[in-house]
Design a protein around this motif. Structure first.
Motif, PDB file in Angstrom:
ATOM      1  N   TYR A 106      20.232  13.980  24.780  1.00 45.75           N
ATOM      2  CA  TYR A 106      20.149  12.489  26.175  1.00 45.75           C
ATOM      3  C   TYR A 106      18.055  12.850  26.268  1.00 45.75           C
ATOM      4  CZ  TYR A 106      19.552  10.125  29.830  1.00 45.75           C
ATOM      5  OH  TYR A 106      18.737   9.319  30.474  1.00 45.75           O
ATOM      6  N   ARG A 107      18.250  14.383  25.805  1.00 43.38           N
ATOM      7  CA  ARG A 107      16.413  14.607  26.499  1.00 43.38           C
ATOM      8  C   ARG A 107      15.390  14.505  25.491  1.00 43.38           C
ATOM      9  NH1 ARG A 107      19.463  19.691  29.303  1.00 43.38           N
ATOM     10  NH2 ARG A 107      19.692  18.882  31.704  1.00 43.38           N
ATOM     11  N   ARG A 108      15.986  14.726  24.579  1.00 40.56           N
ATOM     12  CA  ARG A 108      15.490  15.020  22.781  1.00 40.56           C
ATOM     13  C   ARG A 108      14.937  13.301  22.633  1.00 40.56           C
ATOM     14  NH1 ARG A 108      17.654  17.229  17.800  1.00 40.56           N
ATOM     15  NH2 ARG A 108      15.564  16.867  16.921  1.00 40.56           N
ATOM     16  N   LEU A 109      15.964  12.400  22.906  1.00 43.05           N
ATOM     17  CA  LEU A 109      15.812  10.552  23.294  1.00 43.05           C
ATOM     18  C   LEU A 109      15.050  10.750  23.666  1.00 43.05           C
ATOM     19  CD1 LEU A 109      19.445   8.886  22.042  1.00 43.05           C
ATOM     20  CD2 LEU A 109      17.181   8.440  20.827  1.00 43.05           C
ATOM     21  N   ILE A 117      14.230   5.893   8.894  1.00 39.84           N
ATOM     22  CA  ILE A 117      13.299   4.587   9.949  1.00 39.84           C
ATOM     23  C   ILE A 117      12.888   3.385   9.283  1.00 39.84           C
ATOM     24  CG2 ILE A 117      11.339   6.639   9.555  1.00 39.84           C
ATOM     25  CD1 ILE A 117      12.794   5.444  13.158  1.00 39.84           C
ATOM     26  N   GLU A 118      13.405   3.176   7.875  1.00 41.44           N
ATOM     27  CA  GLU A 118      12.670   1.685   7.822  1.00 41.44           C
ATOM     28  C   GLU A 118      13.547   0.498   8.428  1.00 41.44           C
ATOM     29  OE1 GLU A 118      11.101   5.283   5.047  1.00 41.44           O
ATOM     30  OE2 GLU A 118      13.238   4.527   5.707  1.00 41.44           O
ATOM     31  N   PRO A 119      15.052   1.008   8.413  1.00 35.78           N
ATOM     32  CA  PRO A 119      15.631  -0.508   8.894  1.00 35.78           C
ATOM     33  C   PRO A 119      14.762  -0.367  10.835  1.00 35.78           C
ATOM     34  CG  PRO A 119      17.060   1.118   7.458  1.00 35.78           C
ATOM     35  CD  PRO A 119      16.070   1.886   7.735  1.00 35.78           C
ATOM     36  N   PHE A 120      14.879   1.002  11.222  1.00 38.39           N
ATOM     37  CA  PHE A 120      14.626   0.489  12.153  1.00 38.39           C
ATOM     38  C   PHE A 120      12.891  -0.283  12.516  1.00 38.39           C
ATOM     39  CE2 PHE A 120      17.103   4.139  12.982  1.00 38.39           C
ATOM     40  CZ  PHE A 120      18.271   3.283  14.731  1.00 38.39           C
ATOM     41  N   VAL A 121      12.206   0.487  11.819  1.00 38.38           N
ATOM     42  CA  VAL A 121      10.836   0.349  12.273  1.00 38.38           C
ATOM     43  C   VAL A 121      10.599  -1.297  11.393  1.00 38.38           C
ATOM     44  CG1 VAL A 121       8.585   0.280  10.759  1.00 38.38           C
ATOM     45  CG2 VAL A 121       9.999   1.911  11.164  1.00 38.38           C
ATOM     46  N   GLU A 122      11.443  -1.590  10.311  1.00 36.79           N
ATOM     47  CA  GLU A 122      11.339  -3.598   9.932  1.00 36.79           C
ATOM     48  C   GLU A 122      11.899  -3.546  10.820  1.00 36.79           C
ATOM     49  OE1 GLU A 122      13.163  -6.552   6.581  1.00 36.79           O
ATOM     50  OE2 GLU A 122      13.373  -4.324   6.328  1.00 36.79           O
ATOM     51  N   PRO A 170      16.756  14.864   7.683  1.00 37.46           N
ATOM     52  CA  PRO A 170      17.583  13.740   7.796  1.00 37.46           C
ATOM     53  C   PRO A 170      16.710  13.188   9.328  1.00 37.46           C
ATOM     54  CG  PRO A 170      19.001  15.400   7.717  1.00 37.46           C
ATOM     55  CD  PRO A 170      17.359  16.422   7.560  1.00 37.46           C
ATOM     56  N   LEU A 171      16.662  12.012   9.790  1.00 43.72           N
ATOM     57  CA  LEU A 171      16.160  11.259  10.958  1.00 43.72           C
ATOM     58  C   LEU A 171      16.418  12.190  12.502  1.00 43.72           C
ATOM     59  CD1 LEU A 171      14.601   8.534  11.877  1.00 43.72           C
ATOM     60  CD2 LEU A 171      16.909   8.115  12.178  1.00 43.72           C
ATOM     61  N   THR A 172      15.303  12.255  12.999  1.00 43.21           N
ATOM     62  CA  THR A 172      15.648  13.660  14.791  1.00 43.21           C
ATOM     63  C   THR A 172      15.094  11.709  15.407  1.00 43.21           C
ATOM     64  OG1 THR A 172      13.252  13.636  14.085  1.00 43.21           O
ATOM     65  CG2 THR A 172      15.074  15.373  13.393  1.00 43.21           C
TER      66      THR A 172
END
Length: 434
Positions: free
Chosen positions: A41-44, A207-212, A264-266
């Protein structure tokens, strides 16, 4: 990262020996790490530091009351998809006034319940739903806060059953029709436009789909702010977790060993990529992650019933089954399987790990190599904190598993194992059969 690790030969959750949990509460039993949930939670939040962020935990991932209360204490609101989830949040003392209600099939009763409890916003999936919310709000004499879920037609490159952002998925209103949908919403007397929302899928590992998706919706969000004064942009959830090498991924050394280009995505890389796109909008940002918060924070404990040696195939039969953890049968999902007591002197075993249900689909892993274990010994299915107990059933009249929450050296039963009497409590034999 997570807080499951071996202390000597024995698997621990935080400072608790998992064999002690199994001894006290039996198996199958789900065990969750409170510290792992808090760390995630805190990292997000820190990943998007500098933005006005509200994390709405996707309750569908794990809706145990103790998990909801823990996240509420951390500051989370909730992403809800049913009246039952809303009632769970209320029972846990969670904040409904900052929570959102999603889903393509909201009933009038669910809409009424959400309005009576002052939901922050409905995420509207279609124009017929918009009319329904307006009608229910009108009967209550209130204005319903809404945002429209916009489908950006982005390929999340995830499992077909958990993708939600493509044009052929059932979710949301296509981007090209979004402006017209907002114009229609503005004409309803009992709707109040509050924001815009998207969600493109679950278990995304790049990350690419989130960015798009954010790039596609950011101009719309800016336009809606100018025209309707929207206050927030919900970018959904969907960040994936590690299922392979799950146990090793709890250690910093594992992360350091991964090549930078394939790491991996962080939350940190997620935030670094999205913050520059979101900051210029000047909007509150809602996140609706579920799996990332709780997935690696849970394991399913099981006991070995038999090792059955067949013709060219070994079967490790355990007391957990597809009714307890359906993901492998439903999605062909991988879960790492480890012994609770590690013994390097034992030889390796290659076997199908299966449950006792009368279905060939009741199989957790095929030709899996693991330490040889025998009758009565304990194993753990890693990364089982999300979509585990919440998707469980009573198939074969098997009772629902127990759930335990760990914090530090303390652990407590947070959901008792279902009894047979409870299982049949609502059933009746009609008089004409007696």
């Amino acid at each position: 990262m997570h807080h499951f690790h071996y202390a000597g030969p024995d698997l621990h959750c935080e400072s608790v020996d998992l064999a002690a949990v199994a001894k006290l509460y039996g198996t199958p039993t789900y065990v969750y790490s409170a510290t792992t949930i808090a760390d995630n939670y805190r990292r997000l939040q820190q990943g998007l530091a500098g933005l006005d962020v509200q994390l709405c935990y996707a309750a569908k991932a794990n809706s145990n009351l103790a998990v909801l209360k823990h996240l509420s204490n951390l500051g989370a609101a909730f992403d809800l998809v049913s009246g039952g989830e809303l009632r769970r949040v209320l029972a846990a003392g969670g904040n409904v006034r900052q929570s959102v209600f999603a889903g393509v099939g909201k009933t009038e009763a669910e809409i009424k319940l959400a309005l009576q409890n002052e939901i922050f916003a409905f995420h509207v999936e279609s124009e017929p739903e918009m009319a329904r919310i307006n009608h229910v709000a009108g009967t209550l004499g209130v204005k319903a806060p809404i945002s429209i879920r916009v489908n950006p037609d982005v390929d999340a490159k995830t499992h077909a059953k958990v993708t939600t952002g493509k044009s052929d998925n059932k979710f949301g209103i296509p981007l090209k029709y979004a402006a017209a949908a907002y114009e229609a919403a503005a004409k309803y007397p009992n709707l109040a436009i509050k924001g815009v929302q998207m969600h493109i899928g679950s278990q995304l590992t790049s990350i690419e789909p989130f960015v798009e998706a954010v790039q596609k919706l950011a101009p719309l969000a800016a336009d809606l702010k100018a025209r309707f004064g929207i206050s927030y942009f919900s970018i959904g959830g969907g960040m994936g977790i590690i299922y392979r090498d799950a146990l090793a991924s709890g250690q910093a050394a594992w992360w350091e060993s991964q090549p930078a280009e394939t790491r991996p995505l962080t939350p940190e890389s997620y935030g670094a990529a999205l913050k520059p796109l979101l900051q210029p909008l000047g909007l509150k940002i809602l996140l609706e992650h579920g799996r990332f918060l709780v997935g690696n924070a849970g394991v399913l404990l099981a006991r070995v019933e038999h090792l059955k040696r067949g013709a060219g195939k070994n079967f490790l039969i355990v007391d957990a089954a597809m009714n307890d953890l359906v993901r492998p049968a439903m999605y062909d999902s991988y879960h790492e399987i480890v012994p609770l007591h590690r013994d390097s002197s034992r030889r390796a075993l290659v076997a199908d790990v299966v449950g006792p249900i009368c279905e060939s689909g009741d199989c957790f892993a095929k030709d899996r190599q693991l330490q040889e274990v025998g009758e009565g010994e304990l194993i753990a299915f890693m990364s089982a904190g999300a979509y585990g107990h919440v998707m469980a059933s009573r198939y074969n009249s098997r009772p629902l598993a127990a759930e335990v929450l760990v914090q530090g050296s303390s652990f407590e039963l947070v959901n008792t194992r279902e009894t047979f009497e409870h299982m049949i409590a609502g059933e009746r034999v009609p008089a004409f059969l007696k």
